[in-house]
Write a protein that holds these residues in place. Structure first.
Motif, mmCIF file in Angstrom:
data_model
loop_
_atom_site.group_PDB
_atom_site.id
_atom_site.type_symbol
_atom_site.label_atom_id
_atom_site.label_comp_id
_atom_site.label_asym_id
_atom_site.label_seq_id
_atom_site.Cartn_x
_atom_site.Cartn_y
_atom_site.Cartn_z
ATOM 1 N N ALA A 1 2.920 8.563 2.005
ATOM 2 C CA ALA A 1 1.654 8.713 2.716
ATOM 3 C C ALA A 1 0.880 9.960 2.324
ATOM 4 O O ALA A 1 -0.329 10.035 2.570
ATOM 5 C CB ALA A 1 1.912 8.724 4.220
ATOM 6 N N ASP A 2 1.562 10.935 1.716
ATOM 7 C CA ASP A 2 0.875 12.180 1.376
ATOM 8 C C ASP A 2 0.292 12.194 -0.036
ATOM 9 O O ASP A 2 -0.142 13.240 -0.522
ATOM 10 C CB ASP A 2 1.819 13.375 1.548
ATOM 11 N N ARG A 3 0.261 11.032 -0.701
ATOM 12 C CA ARG A 3 -0.345 10.978 -2.025
ATOM 13 C C ARG A 3 -1.844 11.293 -1.933
ATOM 14 O O ARG A 3 -2.525 10.762 -1.042
ATOM 15 C CB ARG A 3 -0.149 9.605 -2.666
ATOM 16 N N PRO A 4 -2.366 12.104 -2.853
ATOM 17 C CA PRO A 4 -3.803 12.409 -2.824
ATOM 18 C C PRO A 4 -4.633 11.147 -3.038
ATOM 19 O O PRO A 4 -4.294 10.295 -3.856
ATOM 20 C CB PRO A 4 -3.970 13.404 -3.981
ATOM 21 N N GLY A 5 -5.712 11.049 -2.278
ATOM 22 C CA GLY A 5 -6.605 9.902 -2.390
ATOM 23 C C GLY A 5 -6.296 8.774 -1.443
ATOM 24 O O GLY A 5 -7.072 7.813 -1.350
ATOM 25 N N LEU A 6 -5.171 8.859 -0.712
ATOM 26 C CA LEU A 6 -4.796 7.810 0.242
ATOM 27 C C LEU A 6 -5.266 8.207 1.635
ATOM 28 O O LEU A 6 -4.889 9.257 2.163
ATOM 29 C CB LEU A 6 -3.279 7.602 0.243
ATOM 30 N N THR A 7 -6.102 7.371 2.221
ATOM 31 C CA THR A 7 -6.611 7.629 3.565
ATOM 32 C C THR A 7 -6.408 6.381 4.426
ATOM 33 O O THR A 7 -6.148 5.291 3.912
ATOM 34 C CB THR A 7 -8.110 7.993 3.533
ATOM 35 N N GLY A 8 -6.548 6.547 5.739
ATOM 36 C CA GLY A 8 -6.364 5.408 6.625
ATOM 37 C C GLY A 8 -7.087 5.589 7.940
ATOM 38 O O GLY A 8 -7.463 6.702 8.310
ATOM 39 N N SER A 9 -7.262 4.482 8.637
ATOM 40 C CA SER A 9 -7.887 4.501 9.949
ATOM 41 C C SER A 9 -7.259 3.420 10.811
ATOM 42 O O SER A 9 -6.843 2.367 10.309
ATOM 43 C CB SER A 9 -9.397 4.271 9.841
ATOM 44 N N ARG B 1 -3.707 4.482 -11.501
ATOM 45 C CA ARG B 1 -4.464 4.976 -10.365
ATOM 46 C C ARG B 1 -4.838 3.777 -9.502
ATOM 47 O O ARG B 1 -5.418 2.804 -9.997
ATOM 48 C CB ARG B 1 -5.735 5.695 -10.823
ATOM 49 N N LEU B 2 -4.496 3.841 -8.229
ATOM 50 C CA LEU B 2 -4.789 2.742 -7.311
ATOM 51 C C LEU B 2 -6.158 2.955 -6.669
ATOM 52 O O LEU B 2 -6.425 4.014 -6.088
ATOM 53 C CB LEU B 2 -3.729 2.652 -6.212
ATOM 54 N N THR B 3 -7.001 1.928 -6.780
ATOM 55 C CA THR B 3 -8.345 2.018 -6.224
ATOM 56 C C THR B 3 -8.683 0.726 -5.485
ATOM 57 O O THR B 3 -8.562 -0.367 -6.062
ATOM 58 C CB THR B 3 -9.390 2.259 -7.333
ATOM 59 N N GLY B 4 -9.093 0.852 -4.234
ATOM 60 C CA GLY B 4 -9.436 -0.319 -3.429
ATOM 61 C C GLY B 4 -9.068 -0.108 -1.979
ATOM 62 O O GLY B 4 -9.046 1.036 -1.492
ATOM 63 N N ASP C 1 -8.346 5.908 -3.211
ATOM 64 C CA ASP C 1 -9.355 6.507 -4.087
ATOM 65 C C ASP C 1 -8.641 7.160 -5.257
ATOM 66 O O ASP C 1 -8.305 8.346 -5.225
ATOM 67 C CB ASP C 1 -10.181 7.533 -3.319
ATOM 68 N N ALA C 2 -8.349 6.350 -6.284
ATOM 69 C CA ALA C 2 -7.639 6.824 -7.477
ATOM 70 C C ALA C 2 -6.304 7.476 -7.112
ATOM 71 O O ALA C 2 -5.971 8.563 -7.581
ATOM 72 C CB ALA C 2 -8.514 7.775 -8.281
ATOM 73 N N VAL C 3 -5.529 6.798 -6.270
ATOM 74 C CA VAL C 3 -4.222 7.308 -5.848
ATOM 75 C C VAL C 3 -3.245 7.216 -7.027
ATOM 76 O O VAL C 3 -3.040 6.132 -7.586
ATOM 77 C CB VAL C 3 -3.686 6.504 -4.653
ATOM 78 N N PRO C 4 -2.617 8.325 -7.430
ATOM 79 C CA PRO C 4 -1.734 8.293 -8.602
ATOM 80 C C PRO C 4 -0.360 7.693 -8.287
ATOM 81 O O PRO C 4 0.252 8.016 -7.268
ATOM 82 C CB PRO C 4 -1.599 9.773 -8.973
#
Length: 376
Positions: free
Chosen positions: A180-188, A141-144, A204-207
């Protein structure tokens, strides 16, 4: 080929690229929204076969493309380069399934790629990155967070570098292909001095799973550095293209502009400065070509040559564009003038893909390492 001259067919190809950039790509760039990914421009780059060429040619061809496009349309040059930077790790280290799914779409411009290395606290010191890849069953899970990511948040996939082994420095980083459509991945999006599609990403805990790994686990730093060694000389080529555009504009302006009972070109202070601009531009071009040729030949000193090429060319472009603005006077500061555009564009290459100070560090490190090796 010689590192110091181009074959006639290469020169003709560069001229063709400049014409395409001015007549077909420039109008599409003008229609784009500043700070956003220009998908029609990418599609045209795909139709022209330039995006596909990113995966079938060497460093010198990449440099020739970037320099030629930059002389007539910096937006087209940047769009092409960012596709290559984001997708090269997939081309060089991806699995057959990853390459089959993404590379044809990158090549036709329907999928936008991004290279996600920099973080809020780890830019030039890439080995210090902190995006955590925490074990989760058969995957992670990717977090950061990531920051200063070109094409974010609009890219269709990201080459993401995350820490799989805490405390291991560069040896504990893994490269992942993250859609880009992985749950928990956001951007600005971020607003920059020169409008570009660039932004920040939140994880945010991207699988991710083993099927998303590019290369080998804990070997991602080599993936990143291999990509940068290829693209750093071509950043120099981008800079040379901008310098040449500024030089050409200055030669034209000083040939026509009348002042002090003559033309500006008749003033020795002006003509000597134009000569200095030409001298530095050509020196930078030769170093870029030499570094690219060394990469294509598999030379051992590619990191040093690539660093030298990027450093010299980007610093040179800054000098040449600034001198061009000075010689044009106030007209160059008007919104919409070529040099006003180049003045904003030319600053960032001295920072991204390794700031000038980092390039000097690489050069010194390689020099001392060579000296120690020869002393044994």
């Amino acid at each position: 080929m010689s590192a110091f001259s181009l074959a006639p067919e290469q020169s003709a190809w560069c001229a063709e690229l400049r014409e395409l950039a001015a007549k077909r790509l420039g109008p599409l760039a003008d229609e784009g929204e500043p700070g956003r990914v220009n998908r029609p421009l990418l599609a045209e780059l795909g139709r022209l076969g330039l995006l596909a060429r990113l995966f079938g040619s060497g460093a010198l061809d990449l440099c020739l493309m970037r320099e030629s496009l930059a002389q007539a349309c910096t937006e087209a040059e940047t769009a092409l380069a960012l596709q290559g930077l984001g997708a090269h790790p997939v081309h060089a280290h991806g699995t057959p399934a990853q390459r089959e799914h993404w590379l044809p779409r990158v090549a036709d411009g329907s999928a936008v790629a991004a290279f996600a290395l920099s973080e809020p606290g780890a830019g030039s010191d890439a080995a210090a990155l902190a995006l955590a890849a925490e074990p989760d069953g058969d995957g992670w899970r990717l977090t950061g967070a990531k920051c200063w990511i070109s094409n974010a948040p609009e890219a269709d996939f990201y080459t993401v570098f995350a820490r799989t082994t805490p405390g291991a420095g560069a040896r504990g980083v893994t490269a992942f292909l993250v859609p880009a459509d992985r749950p928990g991945l956001t951007g600005s999006a971020l607003e920059m001095l020169s409008p570009h599609p660039i932004g920040a990403l939140g994880f945010d805990a991207v699988p991710v799973t083993a099927a998303d790994v590019l290369g080998e686990t804990d070997r991602g730093f080599a993936v990143a550095m291999g990509t940068l060694n290829l693209f750093r000389p071509s950043v120099g080529a981008f800079a040379v293209g901008m310098a040449q555009a500024a030089l050409d504009a200055t030669v034209g302006h000083t040939s026509r502009r009348e002042a002090f009972a003559g033309r500006l070109m008749d003033l020795q202070a002006v003509s000597h400065q134009v000569a200095e601009m030409a001298l530095r531009t050509e020196a930078a071009r030769l170093m870029v070509y030499a570094a690219a040729s060394a990469y294509d030949a598999g030379a051992e000193d590619v990191p040093r040559r690539a660093a030298m090429a990027k450093l010299l060319a980007t610093e040179t472009a800054q000098y040449v564009v600034d001198a061009a603005v000075q010689l044009h006077g106030a007209r160059a500061l008007r919104r919409g003038h070529l040099l006003e555009h180049l003045y904003r564009e030319v600053r960032a290459p001295r920072i991204y893909e390794g700031a000038s100070e980092v390039q000097r560090g690489i050069i010194a490190k390689e020099l001392y390492a060579t000296a120690r090796k020869e002393a044994r």
